[in-house]
Design a protein around this motif. Structure first.
Motif, PDB file in Angstrom:
ATOM      1  N   GLN A 263       0.849  -1.188   0.000  1.00 26.58           N
ATOM      2  CA  GLN A 263       0.000   0.000   0.000  1.00 26.58           C
ATOM      3  C   GLN A 263       0.887   1.242   0.000  1.00 26.58           C
ATOM      4  OE1 GLN A 263      -2.674  -0.067   3.277  1.00 26.58           O
ATOM      5  NE2 GLN A 263      -3.496  -2.092   2.806  1.00 26.58           N
ATOM      6  N   VAL A 264       0.608   2.107  -0.992  1.00 28.58           N
ATOM      7  CA  VAL A 264       1.344   3.364  -1.052  1.00 28.58           C
ATOM      8  C   VAL A 264       0.351   4.498  -1.157  1.00 28.58           C
ATOM      9  CG1 VAL A 264       3.385   2.351  -2.093  1.00 28.58           C
ATOM     10  CG2 VAL A 264       1.585   3.274  -3.548  1.00 28.58           C
ATOM     11  N   THR A 265       0.782   5.653  -0.767  1.00 28.68           N
ATOM     12  CA  THR A 265      -0.049   6.851  -0.836  1.00 28.68           C
ATOM     13  C   THR A 265       0.785   7.962  -1.434  1.00 28.68           C
ATOM     14  OG1 THR A 265      -1.208   6.170   1.164  1.00 28.68           O
ATOM     15  CG2 THR A 265      -1.492   8.447   0.457  1.00 28.68           C
ATOM     16  N   TRP A 266       0.192   8.637  -2.437  1.00 27.11           N
ATOM     17  CA  TRP A 266       0.864   9.781  -3.051  1.00 27.11           C
ATOM     18  C   TRP A 266       0.372  11.054  -2.371  1.00 27.11           C
ATOM     19  CZ3 TRP A 266       4.710   9.628  -6.681  1.00 27.11           C
ATOM     20  CH2 TRP A 266       4.964   8.393  -7.283  1.00 27.11           C
ATOM     21  N   HIS A 267       1.312  11.988  -2.101  1.00 23.29           N
ATOM     22  CA  HIS A 267       0.989  13.240  -1.411  1.00 23.29           C
ATOM     23  C   HIS A 267       1.437  14.420  -2.245  1.00 23.29           C
ATOM     24  CE1 HIS A 267       0.059  11.386   2.535  1.00 23.29           C
ATOM     25  NE2 HIS A 267       0.926  10.469   2.131  1.00 23.29           N
ATOM     26  N   TYR A 268       0.632  15.439  -2.161  1.00 23.79           N
ATOM     27  CA  TYR A 268       0.982  16.722  -2.776  1.00 23.79           C
ATOM     28  C   TYR A 268       0.846  17.789  -1.701  1.00 23.79           C
ATOM     29  CZ  TYR A 268       0.536  21.013  -5.540  1.00 23.79           C
ATOM     30  OH  TYR A 268       0.696  22.275  -6.037  1.00 23.79           O
ATOM     31  N   LYS A 269       1.989  18.418  -1.426  1.00 19.91           N
ATOM     32  CA  LYS A 269       2.029  19.424  -0.358  1.00 19.91           C
ATOM     33  C   LYS A 269       1.477  18.867   0.939  1.00 19.91           C
ATOM     34  CE  LYS A 269       1.801  23.457  -3.410  1.00 19.91           C
ATOM     35  NZ  LYS A 269       1.059  24.688  -3.767  1.00 19.91           N
ATOM     36  N   ASP A 270       1.958  17.670   1.312  1.00 27.75           N
ATOM     37  CA  ASP A 270       1.643  16.990   2.572  1.00 27.75           C
ATOM     38  C   ASP A 270       0.183  16.582   2.683  1.00 27.75           C
ATOM     39  OD1 ASP A 270       4.243  17.207   3.453  1.00 27.75           O
ATOM     40  OD2 ASP A 270       3.895  19.201   4.328  1.00 27.75           O
ATOM     41  N   SER A 271      -0.578  16.618   1.600  1.00 25.93           N
ATOM     42  CA  SER A 271      -1.959  16.143   1.608  1.00 25.93           C
ATOM     43  C   SER A 271      -2.077  15.013   0.598  1.00 25.93           C
ATOM     44  CB  SER A 271      -2.938  17.268   1.258  1.00 25.93           C
ATOM     45  OG  SER A 271      -2.850  18.302   2.213  1.00 25.93           O
ATOM     46  N   ALA A 272      -2.875  14.014   0.984  1.00 27.18           N
ATOM     47  CA  ALA A 272      -3.068  12.883   0.083  1.00 27.18           C
ATOM     48  C   ALA A 272      -3.742  13.357  -1.202  1.00 27.18           C
ATOM     49  CB  ALA A 272      -3.907  11.810   0.760  1.00 27.18           C
ATOM     50  N   ILE A 273      -3.286  12.809  -2.322  1.00 27.30           N
ATOM     51  CA  ILE A 273      -3.810  13.219  -3.633  1.00 27.30           C
ATOM     52  C   ILE A 273      -5.115  12.489  -3.908  1.00 27.30           C
ATOM     53  CG2 ILE A 273      -3.376  13.168  -6.114  1.00 27.30           C
ATOM     54  CD1 ILE A 273      -0.409  13.485  -5.477  1.00 27.30           C
ATOM     55  N   ALA A 274      -6.125  13.245  -4.317  1.00 25.12           N
ATOM     56  CA  ALA A 274      -7.389  12.650  -4.773  1.00 25.12           C
ATOM     57  C   ALA A 274      -7.264  12.432  -6.285  1.00 25.12           C
ATOM     58  CB  ALA A 274      -8.562  13.567  -4.450  1.00 25.12           C
ATOM     59  N   PHE A 275      -7.243  11.179  -6.691  1.00 23.70           N
ATOM     60  CA  PHE A 275      -6.988  10.851  -8.097  1.00 23.70           C
ATOM     61  C   PHE A 275      -8.207  11.178  -8.951  1.00 23.70           C
ATOM     62  CE2 PHE A 275      -4.008   8.193  -5.778  1.00 23.70           C
ATOM     63  CZ  PHE A 275      -2.828   8.534  -6.427  1.00 23.70           C
TER      64      PHE A 275
END
Length: 1423
Positions: free
Chosen positions: A1128-1140
């Motif tokens: 399980q991985v999570t992508w973050h943008y500016k310390d917030s999880a990215i909503a795909f």
């Protein structure tokens, strides 16, 4: 020590009395004054001070042993005046007055008046005989010590010049200023040149100050010395000393009141009371008057025979026995005072005979009521009544009856029923103690009994006189090498005080000796007979008739040596200097001055200020500003005149006297100050001088200004620096009147000044201090804090350069400590300490110690809150010492599950012992408990074989080693005990388990860097016959046999772990000695923990996050060494999880994890991170997509996008043309291919590189901009050749080539057609007969594209793009999670027909692919 607290104001013990004398006689006024320091006594005549030097021979002023006298020689009429004697010291001033009246001589001179000492006239000295005698007393007796019962002689040689034959001066002896007369106790002798006094039988009554007075016609000389009389040895060991000074206070025919003084020595136990004995004069028979001892020092003796004389003595009683009897009293006759008044003869006391005459009685009348009845004395033993005779007595002598009545009743009872009393006094005995009585008296004579007097108020039987309170503070002062002056504060509210007893003790001996055996009625006494060099402490008790008080507090220790420099003559101080004005109002000025540079032979006790008016620059006469000395170096001079100018001078005083005055001050104008700012601070003092620091003290200004002072500023400069060099020490105003100045330069001399401020501003500067060098003087020591073995906290200071007059002065916050309730001061020799009585927060502060009469020896110590807390902890540890422990009581399990309780002491002696306690019961060595105490290591232990439920409870080891104790407990109850018991049983079982094959380390797992899971266990005690069986979910999966090692590791590897590997794993060891099992649960949480470790390995193997560009946008990616579908991985943008979304997607390709941003904009700039979940903290890889990184990636994206557009829209032949077409002559050939491109391409057909056009034989068509067809209606050999189709638009050109070979043969009945699939592979068309399909068809993939424009991109980029699209379609998942590709998904199938012959019967080969174009890409038909 506060000097002022050691002083007390002067008191007149004996005041001067008035005299009336004849002319030419001399008169002597004398008084006795107490006070400490010794008061300064000044005599005044009509308020004008008398100066003997101004009138030589007229006045003689003497002061000896606190007795002060003024002798006026040859009085004349002008000496008639009021004389005042003023006694003053630092504590106050007191005056007494006496009048002298001089009468004209009219008769014989009274010989009892003292003759003039000498007379001086204008022509010289004269005397009554024409001779002036000079008297000298030499060969003097000194302070003498005797013992009761001994004989003592005191004598002096008297030299009188000129010596006249047979001239005899008047020689008198005094004891305590009382003239002695010859008696059986005192014999006096004058031999012509020597006066002798013999005390025939010493008693304590003989103790006192003896004075020899030798008087001639020219004057008198005196000499005095003290005589001490010690007690005789007691007849019974431990019995008290004899009472003293037995006197008869009241004598009548019914009783005599005997009074005495209690002895100083009680024999070691309290005196229980006294026995009074009487003896009739002329006999030797003593009779005890009281059956039980009386504690009150007065007693009425009854049962006397009227008219006889008696003497009395008293004996003291304690539990050890009875003392020796006192000296007998003077004889006294038992007779009525009224008869004594009418007595016409004198008594013969030694025979008891008294001659009495009475008037003859006459016929009388009944007398009236007695008057003024009152209780004059009441004790628990007796009550004394007195009254006055009635106004109407009748003609006959009156006698009296006394009646008593219990208070609250009206029942009167006559006390003397048989014989009435004649005197108007009566003593009542045998009254009930504690009861209240009323009394009344009746008169009687032969005419009858009169009316009763008015009754008294109710009187409760009991002692009305209270024992005095203990005297106050006792202060010893050095006097000579064998004596010490002891002064003390008088007992408060003491009634009928008789005097004081003083005792002394050598420090450390605890043996107290009386300093006087006769009470002294002053508060200052010289204790003689001490040992030179020893240190003594003193205590005092007060005495009255009710008893002796408790002892006062012990004094400080004092060393016995000569006062003031060990025999150096007393010296008065040098003059003060530096007089300044601190405040000025309309009629007064406040002055300040500096202490003299030389204080003389003793401490300064005060200052005297004089002032004089200055008119037009001419000073006037000096006037005294203060009569009472002031101890402060500041004084307000009052009664001045406004706007007048004044000068001032100051004199310092000490024990030796008043020093010379200072130089006159500057001239000051007396005008009221109106400035708003404060006046100058004053009295700057420097303490604690060190190499780099010192402490500066000052006093706040007297003149506050318009508002109160709210702070101070301190200035400093080098002593030699100019005025401009002054600089401030502090920038923020100081609230306190002291500060420590740091960072001084060693050896440099500095001066200081202080300014005060209020709301209006900063005021005047103080006087500048004297220069002081920043040097630590040799031998300087600091205050040391100490906590003794009893936990007492003290501050200690030692001074090595003390003088005999030096004293330690302790201060808190630089204010002298006077409150002894919290602090006690102890000084011994060169060491002094302050002891905290009850240490607490109230004691926080700065403590300092100053040693007087040194070169500034001082130090300070700051007791902060943290330091106090630390000291209290140490104090508690010292009060309650404990045996320190290295480790507290603990429990551990030994082999076979045995239980060991143990602790270790840091240090314990061989005398130490231990009690082993279980649940408050001491247990001992036995079958159940085994104890061991190793005193070398301090290890104490107790072992038990096993634990049973009865062993649940509290275990305690109690240690004792002398005074020190300690204990440590361990509570084993509830779950704690059950766990220990369980563990003990487990260890026991483990022991037996390990006798066969067993697991040393049970089954566990580990993850290798390659993400391979290894199950392993460590086994021991193996042999060749031992087998190891692996099971999963109870199904055997592996067997290891014939291991052949004593100890080793068994492993099971699981590569590429997945959910199907979850389960319960088990290893069974087995041989003929037994078996052992180890189980590992890899389900649920166990499997999660394992996978989390796998994820952690994968995360740690990930490469740094990188940036790349595609034709669709920007891609971020990282590679891992191994990818697991469960990761399980999570992508973050500016310390917030990215909503795909469709624009932002993530995915996995092989071991690559990526994030695709389509059509990026500047809003997509920022910090991106991929977070790997591992069940713990996780791991993040980050990349910053901003700045140059974003610009470069965006530019690359733009380039790839343009290339993709060009590639997608260029002209191309999509397929349909075979490489070679072999056809029989006469057949019809039809080829169709797809054409794509935007804009629609131009189509050109070539044969053998020459353009051809459409005609009837060769029909060329281009339909719908998509389909290009090539048809030859009837093929002939001339049609053979190389044909090409050329398509072209603005994005590029592409061609397709094919070769047509025409063969001769029988024409087919059917039509052969050819199609191409999407990839350009040639297949038979659907209308081709099956038998035709059996012939071989040579075809190849048509991918020969020729690019003629620069806009065309490489084939590789297009393939990558197409491949990415397919992967996205297949792997699109939850926007927050990217999973792996399913294993059953396959890549797009391709059909390659190169060099491949399709059989005719494979009809499925002619089917159109599912994702082919909507029309056939290529059709070749033969007809």
């Amino acid at each position: 020590m506060n000097e002022d607290s050691l002083m007390h104001a002067p008191e007149f013990v004996i005041k001067p009395r008035s005299h009336t004398v004849w002319e030419k006689q001399c008169v002597r006024l004398h008084c006795t004054v107490s006070g400490w320091p010794d008061p300064r006594v000044v005599w005044y005549k009509n308020n004008v001070a008398l100066d003997p030097l101004a009138n030589p021979g007229k006045y003689k002023i003497e002061s000896r042993y606190s007795v002060h006298s003024l002798e006026i020689n040859k009085c004349d009429f002008d000496d008639t005046a009021q004389y005042r004697v003023s006694a003053m010291n630092a504590q106050g001033e007191l005056s007494a007055f006496a009048s002298v009246v001089v009468k004209r001589f009219k008769g014989e001179i009274d010989e009892f008046l003292p003759a003039p000492r000498r007379a001086i006239t204008e022509v010289g000295p004269v005397s009554e005989y024409g001779i002036t005698f000079q008297t000298h007393i030499v060969d003097k007796f000194g302070v003498s010590f005797g013992r009761e019962g001994e004989t003592m002689s005191l004598g002096c040689t008297v030299i009188i010049y000129p010596a006249l034959h047979r001239y005899q001066p008047e020689v008198e002896w005094y004891r305590d200023d009382v003239l002695l007369s010859p008696s059986k106790w005192t014999h006096m002798h004058w031999s012509g040149d020597r006066a002798t006094l013999t005390l025939t039988h010493l008693n304590k009554e003989d103790e006192g100050l003896y004075t020899l007075r030798v008087t001639t016609k020219s004057g008198y000389e005196t000499y005095s010395a003290y005589v001490f009389v010690r007690d005789a040895d007691a007849e019974v060991e431990g019995a008290p000393a004899a009472p003293l000074d037995v006197r008869c206070l009241d004598a009548n025919k019914d009783y005599i009141i005997v009074a005495w003084k209690q002895p100083a020595v009680d024999g070691g136990s309290s005196i229980l009371g006294y026995f009074v004995d009487r003896c009739e004069v002329g006999t030797t028979h003593w009779i005890q008057c009281n059956d039980t001892p009386v504690k009150f020092a007065r007693f009425p003796v009854t049962g006397l025979v009227e008219g006889r004389s008696y003497i009395f003595r008293v004996r003291a009683v304690n539990k050890s026995g009875i003392s020796r009897p006192s000296r007998v009293s003077e004889p006294v006759a038992a007779m009525d005072p009224a008869d004594r008044a009418r007595m016409r003869g004198t008594s013969a006391p030694w025979t008891g005979q008294i001659i009495v005459t009475e008037e003859e009685p006459a016929e009388g009348i009944v007398p009236g009521k007695p008057l003024d009845l009152q209780v004059t004395e009441a004790t628990k033993n007796y009550v004394v009544l007195s009254w006055k005779p009635p106004g109407e007595k009748g003609l006959e002598g009156v006698m009296y009856y006394v009646e008593k009545c219990v208070s609250g009743t009206d029942s009167w009872q006559r006390v003397n029923t048989e014989i009435p009393v004649k005197s108007p006094r009566f003593a009542l005995f045998d009254l009930a103690e504690g009861k209240a009585y009323r009394f009344r008296v009746r008169c009687c004579n032969s005419a009858g009994v009169g009316e009763p007097s008015d009754p008294t108020e109710a009187t409760t039987v009991g002692d009305k006189l209270d024992i005095p309170s203990a005297p106050g503070k006792v202060i010893p002062t050095r006097n000579t090498d064998t004596s010490v002056v002891v002064s003390w504060e008088a007992s408060r509210d003491a009634k009928e005080l008789v005097g004081y007893y003083i005792e002394g003790s050598i420090v450390g001996s605890n043996v107290w000796e009386p300093c006087n055996n006769k009470p002294v009625n002053v508060t200052r006494f010289i204790c003689h007979g001490l040992i030179t060099g020893e240190k003594y402490v003193f205590r005092v008790r007060a005495v009255n008739a009710a008893g002796i008080s408790q002892f006062s507090q012990e004094s400080e220790a004092v060393e016995v040596k000569a006062a003031i420099g060990g025999g150096i003559l007393h010296a008065s101080p040098a003059p003060p200097y530096g007089i300044t004005v601190l405040e000025c109002v309309r009629d007064s000025m406040v002055l300040a001055w500096k202490q003299p540079t030389f204080i003389g032979g003793a401490d300064i006790t005060g200052y005297f200020v004089d002032y004089r008016e200055v008119i037009d620059g001419v000073p006037g006469k000096w006037h005294e500003a203060n009569i009472k000395a002031v101890s402060e170096r500041a004084y307000r001079v009052s009664d001045l005149k406004e706007n007048k100018k004044y000068q001032f001078q100051v004199r310092a005083a000490n024990m030796a006297g008043v020093g010379i005055p200072s130089l006159p001050s500057n001239t000051f104008l007396c005008e009221e100050w109106t400035i708003a700012v404060p006046g100058p601070p004053y009295d700057l003092q420097i303490r604690e001088v060190r190499n780099d620091s010192l402490v500066l003290l000052w006093k706040p200004p007297v003149y506050q200004g318009r508002d109160p002072v709210n702070g101070f500023y301190v200035d400093i400069k080098e002593a030699d620096a100019p005025e401009e060099a002054w600089r401030g020490v502090n920038t923020k105003a100081l609230e306190k009147t002291y500060t420590k100045i740091k960072d001084l330069k060693e050896g440099e001399k500095y001066v200081f000044r202080v300014r005060a401020q209020n709301k209006a501003g900063v005021g005047k500067v103080s006087d500048v201090t004297e220069p002081v060098p920043a040097l630590t003087k040799p031998g300087t020591k600091e205050i040391v804090v100490d906590v003794d073995d009893d936990g007492v906290i003290s501050l200690n200071f030692e001074c090595g350069n003390m003088t005999p007059d030096s004293k330690f002065v302790w201060s808190k916050n630089y204010e002298e400590i006077t409150d002894t309730s919290r602090l006690s001061t102890e000084t011994k020799g060169t060491k002094s300490k302050v002891v905290f009585n009850r240490p607490g927060e109230e004691d926080i502060g700065v403590y300092s110690c100053l040693v007087t009469h040194t070169d500034g020896a001082s130090s300070s110590y700051t007791l902060s809150e943290e330091e106090l807390k630390r000291l209290l902890e140490i104090s508690h540890d010292h009060k309650f010492p404990i045996i320190p422990l290295k480790s507290d009581l603990a429990v551990e399990l030994l082999e076979k599950g045995r239980v060991r309780f143990w602790l270790q002491a840091e240090k314990i002696s061989n005398n130490g012992r231990v009690d082993y306690v279980f649940n408050d019961n001491v247990v001992s060595q036995g079958e159940k408990y085994k104890m061991n105490f190793d005193k070398n290591t301090g290890v104490i232990e107790m072992t038990m074989e096993s634990l049973t439920p009865a062993d649940e409870g509290t275990y305690t080891f109690q240690l004792q080693d002398g005074k020190a104790t300690n204990q440590s407990s361990l509570v084993l109850i509830g779950d704690v005990f059950k766990q220990l018991q369980k563990e003990s049983e487990f260890q026991r079982k483990e022991y037996f388990r390990k006798q066969g094959p067993h697991f040393i380390e049970y089954l566990s797992w580990e993850v290798t860097p390659e993400c391979c899971v290894v199950l392993k266990c460590k086994v021991g005690n193996m042999k060749k016959e031992t087998s190891a069986q692996w099971h999963k979910d109870r199904h055997q999966i592996k067997v290891d046999e014939h291991l052949g090692f004593a100890e080793g590791v068994l492993k099971l590897e699981i590569a590429q772990i997945s959910k199907k590997d979850a389960g319960v794993y088990e290893v069974i060891l087995k041989d003929d000695r037994g078996q052992d099992t180890s189980t590992l649960n890899l389900t649920d949480q166990g499997f999660k923990d394992l996978m989390n470790e796998v994820f952690s390995v994968i995360a740690n193997s990930s490469t740094p996050l990188k940036i790349t560009s595609t034709d669709e946008g920007i891609r971020l990616y990282t590679f891992v060494s191994y990818y697991n579908d469960l990761l399980q991985v999570t992508w973050h943008y500016k310390d917030s999880a990215i909503a795909f979304s469709d624009r932002i997607k993530s995915g996995v390709v092989g071991e690559q994890l990526w994030l695709q941003i389509k059509e990026p904009t500047e809003k997509d700039m920022g910090k991106y991170a991929i977070e790997f979940y591992d069940g713990k903290g996780g791991l993040r890889r980050t990349v910053d997509l901003s700045g140059q990184a974003f610009d470069d990636a965006f530019a690359e994206f733009q380039r790839l996008k343009a290339a993709a557009i060009a590639e997608r829209n260029r002209a191309r032949v999509a397929g349909g043309l075979p490489d070679v077409v072999t056809i029989q002559e006469g057949k019809a050939l039809n080829l169709t291919c797809n054409i794509s491109g935007n804009p629609v391409p131009e189509v050109t057909w070539l044969k053998n590189d020459r353009e051809i056009t459409s005609d009837e034989h060769c029909i060329l068509k281009f339909e719908s901009g998509k389909f290009a067809s090539f048809t030859i209606t009837g093929v002939n050999t001339s049609d053979s050749g190389k044909y090409s189709i050329l398509v072209k638009n603005k994005y590029g050109t592409e061609s397709g080539d094919f070769t047509v070979e025409v063969t001769e043969g029988t024409p087919d009945l059917g039509v052969t057609s050819y199609w191409t699939d999407e990839e350009g592979n040639v297949v038979f068309g659907p209308n081709t007969p099956k038998e035709k399909m059996k012939t071989s068809l040579t075809g190849t993939k048509m991918q020969k594209r020729k690019e003629s424009v620069s806009k065309a991109s490489t084939v590789k980029n297009v393939e990558d793009r197409e491949q990415g699209k397919k992967n996205e379609a297949q792997n699109d998942r939850n926007p927050g999670e990217v999973g792996a590709l399913d294993s059953d998904q396959t890549k797009e199938a391709r059909v390659d027909l190169i060099n491949q012959t399709l059989p005719v019967d494979q009809s499925e080969a002619s089917e159109q692919p599912a994702d082919s174009a909507e029309k056939p890409e290529a059709v070749a038909e033969t007809t």
